[in-house]
Design an enzyme around this catalytic site. Structure first.
Site, short mmCIF file in Angstrom:
data_model
loop_
_atom_site.label_atom_id
_atom_site.label_comp_id
_atom_site.label_asym_id
_atom_site.label_seq_id
_atom_site.Cartn_x
_atom_site.Cartn_y
_atom_site.Cartn_z
N GLU A 27 17.83 -53.97 -22.97
CA GLU A 27 19.01 -53.43 -23.64
C GLU A 27 19.71 -52.34 -22.83
OE1 GLU A 27 16.60 -55.56 -26.56
OE2 GLU A 27 16.11 -53.99 -25.11
N HIS A 72 13.27 -54.39 -37.08
CA HIS A 72 14.22 -55.45 -37.41
C HIS A 72 15.08 -55.09 -38.62
CE1 HIS A 72 11.21 -57.50 -34.98
NE2 HIS A 72 12.09 -58.45 -34.75
#
Length: 349
Positions: A75, A144
Site C-alpha cells: 500500500e 477488514h
C-alpha cells in the site's frame, strides 16, 4: 437546507431501474476515465478481478492495462506511485481494498499527499483519489471493518467524502476525481449492495452539464423533522433513517442530516437543523473517543449552545478493536441505541 430526494421524472418517462451503490461507483469510474484520459485506476486486484467488491469490474477490458491495472501488495508503494504520477499531471484513483489495509500507506498520505500543495506554495497539486472500502456490517474480521475516517479528517490538506446513497455515490466520486486536491473517498461496504432507482445516464448528463448540485461541503436533510436532529454519515445513514421511522410511530419527529463530506464540513446546514430542533444525537460507527463524532459535537456546542435544550448525545462504536463477526451487532449503532439516546435528551414530559 435541502432535502434528499430525486427530481421527479418527466411525465411519460420510463421509471428508473434499481441500481446498486456498487454499480453507481463502477459507472462513475468508467465515465471519469472516458471523460479524461489522464485518469488512471490501480491497486490490489482492481484489474483482472475487478476488485474484491467488483467496483472496478470491466475497466481493464474497456480502457486497457495502462489505465486500470494491478499492483503488488504494497500500500505504501501504491500511494507513493500515485504521488509521482499526480506530480506529472495524471489523475490517479487508487484503491486500498480494505480500510485497515491503508495504514501502511498512511505515512505517504499524511507526509506527502496531504502536504505537497502547501509545501510547494501552490505550485504542485496532487489530484489523487484514495478509495477506501470501510466500516462494518458485513461479518468481517479485524483489519477488514475499521472506521478510520478520523485519521484522515484530522490531517490538513485532505478532503474526506463518504456517500450513503446511490446518487451520491456516483456524483461524489465524479467530484472527487475532478478535484485538484487529494480526496480520501470512504465507501461503506455494507451499502455496496443497497439499491435505489437511478438513471446513471441521466446522472452523467447532469454532472457533465454542471446541473447536478454540488455535493462537496454540502450536507443534506435526508428526512425532515422537528424534535431532534440526528447527525450522521456513510454507513449509519440507513440506521438513522430507520430510527426516525420508528420514532415517528411513537409520536416523535426526528430530522436526519446526512453530512456527505466530513472535510469540508457543512456547518451551515448542521446549525440550521440544530437551531430548529434544539436536540441532537450524533451517530457514527467509529469508536467515540477523539473521533469525528467528537468534532461534530464540539462544532454544534460552539455554534448552537443557546439553541440546545439538552446536552448533545453520541451513539458510536465502542472504544475497543473491531469485534468478531458474531458480536458486531452489539458493537454497531442500532435503532434501539439511537432511540435510547433520543429518550435521554431531557424531555420535560
Amino acid at each position: 437546507m435541502s432535502t434528499l430526494e430525486a427530481p421527479a421524472p418527466p411525465a411519460g418517462a420510463p421509471a428508473a431501474k434499481p441500481v446498486t451503490l456498487a454499480q453507481a461507483l463502477n459507472t462513475a469510474l468508467a465515465d471519469a476515465m472516458a471523460a479524461d484520459p489522464d485518469v488512471v485506476v490501480f491497486g490490489e486486484d482492481v484489474g483482472t478481478l475487478g476488485g474484491v467488491f467488483r467496483i472496478t469490474d470491466g475497466l481493464t477490458e474497456r480502457f486497457g492495462r495502462t489505465r486500470c491495472f494491478d499492483t503488488p501488495l504494497a500500500e505504501s508503494g501504491i500511494a507513493g506511485m500515485a504521488v509521482g504520477m499526480a506530480m506529472n499531471r495524471m489523475r490517479p484513483v487508487i484503491e486500498m481494498q480494505f480500510d485497515a489495509f491503508a495504514y501502511p500507506a498512511f505515512e505517504q498520505i499524511a507526509s506527502h499527499i496531504a502536504k505537497m500543495h502547501n509545501r510547494t506554495r501552490g505550485a504542485v497539486t496532487l489530484p489523487i483519489v484514495i478509495r477506501i472500502p470501510y466500516a462494518g456490517g458485513i461479518g468481517g474480521v479485524e483489519h477488514h471493518c475499521d472506521s478510520s475516517e478520523a485519521y484522515y479528517a484530522h490531517t490538513p490538506g485532505l478532503k474526506v467524502f463518504t456517500p450513503a446513497t446511490v446518487e451520491d455515490a456516483y456524483l461524489m466520486l465524479r467530484e472527487a476525481v475532478d478535484s485538484e486536491d487529494p480526496v480520501v473517498f470512504f465507501e461503506p461496504k455494507k451499502l455496496y449492495w443497497s439499491k435505489a432507482p437511478a438513471d446513471l445516464a441521466e446522472l452523467r448528463d447532469r454532472y457533465e452539464q454542471g446541473t447536478h448540485g454540488r455535493r462537496e461541503g454540502r450536507a443534506v436533510v435526508a428526512r425532515p423533522g422537528d424534535d431532534v436532529t440526528i447527525l450522521t454519515y456513510g454507513p449509519s445513514v440507513p440506521t438513522a433513517l430507520a430510527a426516525a421511522a420508528a420514532a415517528a410511530a411513537e409520536g416523535r419527529s426526528l430530522e436526519v442530516v446526512d453530512l456527505r463530506t466530513l472535510v469540508p464540513f457543512d456547518d451551515e446546514t448542521v446549525a440550521g437543523s440544530v437551531r430548529k430542533t434544539g436536540r441532537v444525537v450524533v451517530v457514527a460507527e467509529a469508536p467515540g473517543f477523539a473521533s469525528v463524532a467528537s468534532e461534530i459535537v464540539a462544532r454544534v456546542q460552539e455554534r448552537c449552545f443557546h439553541s440546545l435544550a439538552a446536552p448533545v448525545r453520541r451513539v458510536t462504536g465502542f472504544d475497543i478493536p473491531y469485534p468478531a463477526p458474531k458480536l458486531e451487532e452489539y458493537y454497531l449503532p442500532s435503532v434501539d441505541r439511537i432511540l435510547d439516546a433520543v429518550d435521554d435528551l431531557q424531555w420535560e414530559d
